[in-house]
Design a protein around this motif. Structure first.
Motif, PDB file in Angstrom:
ATOM      1  N   GLY A  15      -1.772  -5.114  -8.094  1.00 13.19           N
ATOM      2  CA  GLY A  15      -2.298  -5.188  -6.573  1.00 13.19           C
ATOM      3  C   GLY A  15      -3.330  -4.293  -6.246  1.00 13.19           C
ATOM      4  N   GLN A  16      -3.376  -3.535  -5.286  1.00 12.02           N
ATOM      5  CA  GLN A  16      -4.379  -2.585  -4.797  1.00 12.02           C
ATOM      6  C   GLN A  16      -4.080  -1.202  -4.706  1.00 12.02           C
ATOM      7  OE1 GLN A  16      -4.470  -1.039  -1.574  1.00 12.02           O
ATOM      8  NE2 GLN A  16      -3.140  -2.300  -0.267  1.00 12.02           N
ATOM      9  N   THR A  17      -4.712  -0.146  -4.913  1.00  7.19           N
ATOM     10  CA  THR A  17      -4.465   1.207  -4.550  1.00  7.19           C
ATOM     11  C   THR A  17      -5.771   1.703  -3.876  1.00  7.19           C
ATOM     12  OG1 THR A  17      -5.571   1.796  -6.550  1.00  7.19           O
ATOM     13  CG2 THR A  17      -3.472   1.477  -7.018  1.00  7.19           C
ATOM     14  N   GLY A  18      -5.648   2.971  -3.514  1.00  7.73           N
ATOM     15  CA  GLY A  18      -6.853   3.746  -2.902  1.00  7.73           C
ATOM     16  C   GLY A  18      -8.096   3.540  -3.669  1.00  7.73           C
ATOM     17  N   ASP A  19      -8.033   3.890  -5.028  1.00 11.83           N
ATOM     18  CA  ASP A  19      -8.858   3.758  -5.859  1.00 11.83           C
ATOM     19  C   ASP A  19      -9.485   2.335  -6.075  1.00 11.83           C
ATOM     20  OD1 ASP A  19      -8.906   6.509  -6.609  1.00 11.83           O
ATOM     21  OD2 ASP A  19      -7.481   6.066  -8.331  1.00 11.83           O
ATOM     22  N   VAL A  20      -8.759   1.281  -6.022  1.00 13.66           N
ATOM     23  CA  VAL A  20      -9.086   0.034  -5.931  1.00 13.66           C
ATOM     24  C   VAL A  20     -10.051  -0.422  -4.753  1.00 13.66           C
ATOM     25  CG1 VAL A  20      -8.483  -2.366  -6.002  1.00 13.66           C
ATOM     26  CG2 VAL A  20      -7.298  -0.948  -7.674  1.00 13.66           C
ATOM     27  N   LEU A  21      -9.511   0.279  -3.606  1.00 17.18           N
ATOM     28  CA  LEU A  21     -10.256  -0.166  -2.185  1.00 17.18           C
ATOM     29  C   LEU A  21     -11.685   0.772  -2.329  1.00 17.18           C
ATOM     30  CD1 LEU A  21      -7.555   0.283   0.236  1.00 17.18           C
ATOM     31  CD2 LEU A  21      -8.650  -1.807  -0.625  1.00 17.18           C
ATOM     32  N   GLY A  22     -11.646   1.774  -2.954  1.00 13.21           N
ATOM     33  CA  GLY A  22     -12.963   2.545  -2.984  1.00 13.21           C
ATOM     34  C   GLY A  22     -13.876   1.965  -4.033  1.00 13.21           C
ATOM     35  N   ALA A  23     -13.280   1.297  -5.007  1.00  5.94           N
ATOM     36  CA  ALA A  23     -14.226   0.351  -6.131  1.00  5.94           C
ATOM     37  C   ALA A  23     -14.816  -0.849  -5.322  1.00  5.94           C
ATOM     38  CB  ALA A  23     -13.614  -0.015  -7.173  1.00  5.94           C
ATOM     39  N   VAL A  24     -13.764  -1.321  -4.402  1.00  2.00           N
ATOM     40  CA  VAL A  24     -14.348  -2.755  -3.809  1.00  2.00           C
ATOM     41  C   VAL A  24     -15.570  -2.091  -3.007  1.00  2.00           C
ATOM     42  CG1 VAL A  24     -13.712  -4.238  -1.797  1.00  2.00           C
ATOM     43  CG2 VAL A  24     -12.312  -3.822  -3.815  1.00  2.00           C
ATOM     44  N   GLN A  25     -15.508  -1.120  -2.111  1.00  6.10           N
ATOM     45  CA  GLN A  25     -16.368  -0.790  -1.289  1.00  6.10           C
ATOM     46  C   GLN A  25     -17.766  -0.258  -1.867  1.00  6.10           C
ATOM     47  OE1 GLN A  25     -17.906   2.638  -0.508  1.00  6.10           O
ATOM     48  NE2 GLN A  25     -19.322   1.410   0.751  1.00  6.10           N
ATOM     49  N   GLN A  26     -17.588   0.509  -2.944  1.00  9.58           N
ATOM     50  CA  GLN A  26     -18.712   0.967  -3.797  1.00  9.58           C
ATOM     51  C   GLN A  26     -19.590  -0.261  -4.616  1.00  9.58           C
ATOM     52  OE1 GLN A  26     -20.250   4.167  -4.234  1.00  9.58           O
ATOM     53  NE2 GLN A  26     -19.021   4.208  -2.284  1.00  9.58           N
ATOM     54  N   ILE A  27     -18.874  -1.209  -5.056  1.00  6.49           N
ATOM     55  CA  ILE A  27     -19.457  -2.330  -5.952  1.00  6.49           C
ATOM     56  C   ILE A  27     -20.261  -3.396  -4.959  1.00  6.49           C
ATOM     57  CG2 ILE A  27     -18.708  -3.993  -7.553  1.00  6.49           C
ATOM     58  CD1 ILE A  27     -16.662  -2.277  -8.979  1.00  6.49           C
ATOM     59  N   SER A  28     -19.447  -3.546  -3.872  1.00  2.00           N
ATOM     60  CA  SER A  28     -19.669  -4.407  -2.760  1.00  2.00           C
ATOM     61  C   SER A  28     -21.071  -4.083  -2.227  1.00  2.00           C
ATOM     62  CB  SER A  28     -18.993  -5.180  -1.806  1.00  2.00           C
ATOM     63  OG  SER A  28     -18.248  -4.287  -0.976  1.00  2.00           O
ATOM     64  N   GLU A  29     -21.175  -2.678  -1.793  1.00  2.00           N
ATOM     65  CA  GLU A  29     -22.446  -2.170  -1.240  1.00  2.00           C
ATOM     66  C   GLU A  29     -23.507  -2.033  -2.206  1.00  2.00           C
ATOM     67  OE1 GLU A  29     -23.800   1.386   1.621  1.00  2.00           O
ATOM     68  OE2 GLU A  29     -21.842   1.424   0.768  1.00  2.00           O
ATOM     69  N   ILE A  30     -23.152  -1.739  -3.367  1.00  2.00           N
ATOM     70  CA  ILE A  30     -24.350  -1.871  -4.367  1.00  2.00           C
ATOM     71  C   ILE A  30     -24.799  -3.367  -4.630  1.00  2.00           C
ATOM     72  CG2 ILE A  30     -24.779  -1.576  -7.110  1.00  2.00           C
ATOM     73  CD1 ILE A  30     -22.800   0.887  -6.686  1.00  2.00           C
ATOM     74  N   ALA A  31     -23.959  -4.502  -4.948  1.00  2.00           N
ATOM     75  CA  ALA A  31     -24.454  -5.680  -4.893  1.00  2.00           C
ATOM     76  C   ALA A  31     -25.123  -6.170  -3.697  1.00  2.00           C
ATOM     77  CB  ALA A  31     -23.058  -6.442  -5.147  1.00  2.00           C
ATOM     78  N   GLY A  32     -24.736  -5.728  -2.585  1.00  2.00           N
ATOM     79  CA  GLY A  32     -25.690  -6.135  -1.247  1.00  2.00           C
ATOM     80  C   GLY A  32     -26.824  -5.581  -1.157  1.00  2.00           C
ATOM     81  N   LEU A  33     -26.873  -4.352  -1.472  1.00  2.00           N
ATOM     82  CA  LEU A  33     -28.291  -3.515  -1.896  1.00  2.00           C
ATOM     83  C   LEU A  33     -29.291  -4.100  -2.790  1.00  2.00           C
ATOM     84  CD1 LEU A  33     -26.944   0.225  -1.374  1.00  2.00           C
ATOM     85  CD2 LEU A  33     -28.357  -1.244   0.400  1.00  2.00           C
ATOM     86  N   LEU A  34     -28.727  -4.606  -3.691  1.00  2.00           N
ATOM     87  CA  LEU A  34     -29.372  -5.206  -4.964  1.00  2.00           C
ATOM     88  C   LEU A  34     -30.013  -6.496  -4.349  1.00  2.00           C
ATOM     89  CD1 LEU A  34     -27.827  -4.046  -8.208  1.00  2.00           C
ATOM     90  CD2 LEU A  34     -29.811  -3.268  -7.346  1.00  2.00           C
ATOM     91  N   ALA A  35     -29.025  -7.270  -3.685  1.00  2.00           N
ATOM     92  CA  ALA A  35     -29.412  -8.603  -3.344  1.00  2.00           C
ATOM     93  C   ALA A  35     -30.671  -8.302  -2.198  1.00  2.00           C
ATOM     94  CB  ALA A  35     -28.029  -9.263  -2.988  1.00  2.00           C
ATOM     95  N   ILE A  36     -30.406  -7.534  -1.218  1.00  2.00           N
ATOM     96  CA  ILE A  36     -31.315  -7.342  -0.145  1.00  2.00           C
ATOM     97  C   ILE A  36     -32.690  -6.857  -0.680  1.00  2.00           C
ATOM     98  CG2 ILE A  36     -30.810  -5.126   0.860  1.00  2.00           C
ATOM     99  CD1 ILE A  36     -31.069  -8.442   2.947  1.00  2.00           C
ATOM    100  N   SER A  37     -32.494  -6.180  -1.635  1.00  2.00           N
ATOM    101  CA  SER A  37     -33.835  -5.479  -2.310  1.00  2.00           C
ATOM    102  C   SER A  37     -34.649  -6.660  -3.049  1.00  2.00           C
ATOM    103  CB  SER A  37     -33.423  -4.213  -3.365  1.00  2.00           C
ATOM    104  OG  SER A  37     -33.140  -3.079  -2.508  1.00  2.00           O
ATOM    105  N   ALA A  38     -33.799  -7.378  -3.958  1.00  2.00           N
ATOM    106  CA  ALA A  38     -34.432  -8.733  -4.523  1.00  2.00           C
ATOM    107  C   ALA A  38     -34.919  -9.742  -3.427  1.00  2.00           C
ATOM    108  CB  ALA A  38     -33.795  -9.118  -5.506  1.00  2.00           C
ATOM    109  N   LEU A  39     -34.358  -9.852  -2.334  1.00  2.00           N
ATOM    110  CA  LEU A  39     -35.038 -10.981  -1.264  1.00  2.00           C
ATOM    111  C   LEU A  39     -36.020 -10.357  -0.374  1.00  2.00           C
ATOM    112  CD1 LEU A  39     -31.626 -12.576  -0.505  1.00  2.00           C
ATOM    113  CD2 LEU A  39     -33.354 -13.442  -2.046  1.00  2.00           C
ATOM    114  N   LEU A  40     -35.899  -9.150   0.035  1.00  3.67           N
ATOM    115  CA  LEU A  40     -36.900  -8.585   1.087  1.00  3.67           C
ATOM    116  C   LEU A  40     -38.012  -7.979   0.268  1.00  3.67           C
ATOM    117  CD1 LEU A  40     -34.585  -7.289   3.806  1.00  3.67           C
ATOM    118  CD2 LEU A  40     -35.792  -9.520   3.814  1.00  3.67           C
TER     119      LEU A  40
END
Length: 108
Positions: free
Chosen positions: A83-108
């Protein structure tokens, strides 16, 4: 930056909604789980913000990449700790934001 930040926090709500807490005595149990409609509203607001600030295709890429990485972390948490914990939710936020930033950097 604003779009990836909003999207990464919105997918966190979806993971919180989708996974039950991993421990019966953790902080996550006391916080509760959002209803699916509430989590979907968060995604909708993040998407609207993305569509307002980015070209349509770029916003869709950020949302898609963030969702994929959030789902991957959620699946890993489900398999490893049940299941999820606060640490898991924090990891979701950090990893998805980094992935989004990398994607947008590569595209723009």
């Amino acid at each position: 930056l604003i779009c990836t930040g909003a999207t990464s926090r919105a997918v966190m709500g979806m993971v919180m909604c989708a996974l039950r807490p991993a421990r019966a005595d953790g902080v996550s149990v006391h916080v509760g789980r959002p209803r699916p409609a509430t989590a979907a509203l968060g995604i909708g607001l993040a998407a609207a913000l993305g569509f307002a600030l980015l070209p349509l295709w770029a916003a869709l890429v950020v949302i898609g990449i963030s969702a994929v990485f959030a789902a991957a972390v959620a699946r890993l948490a489900q398999v490893k700790i049940g299941g999820q914990t606060g640490d898991v939710l924090g990891a979701v936020q950090q990893i998805s934001e980094i992935a989004g930033l990398l994607a947008i950097s590569a595209l723009l």
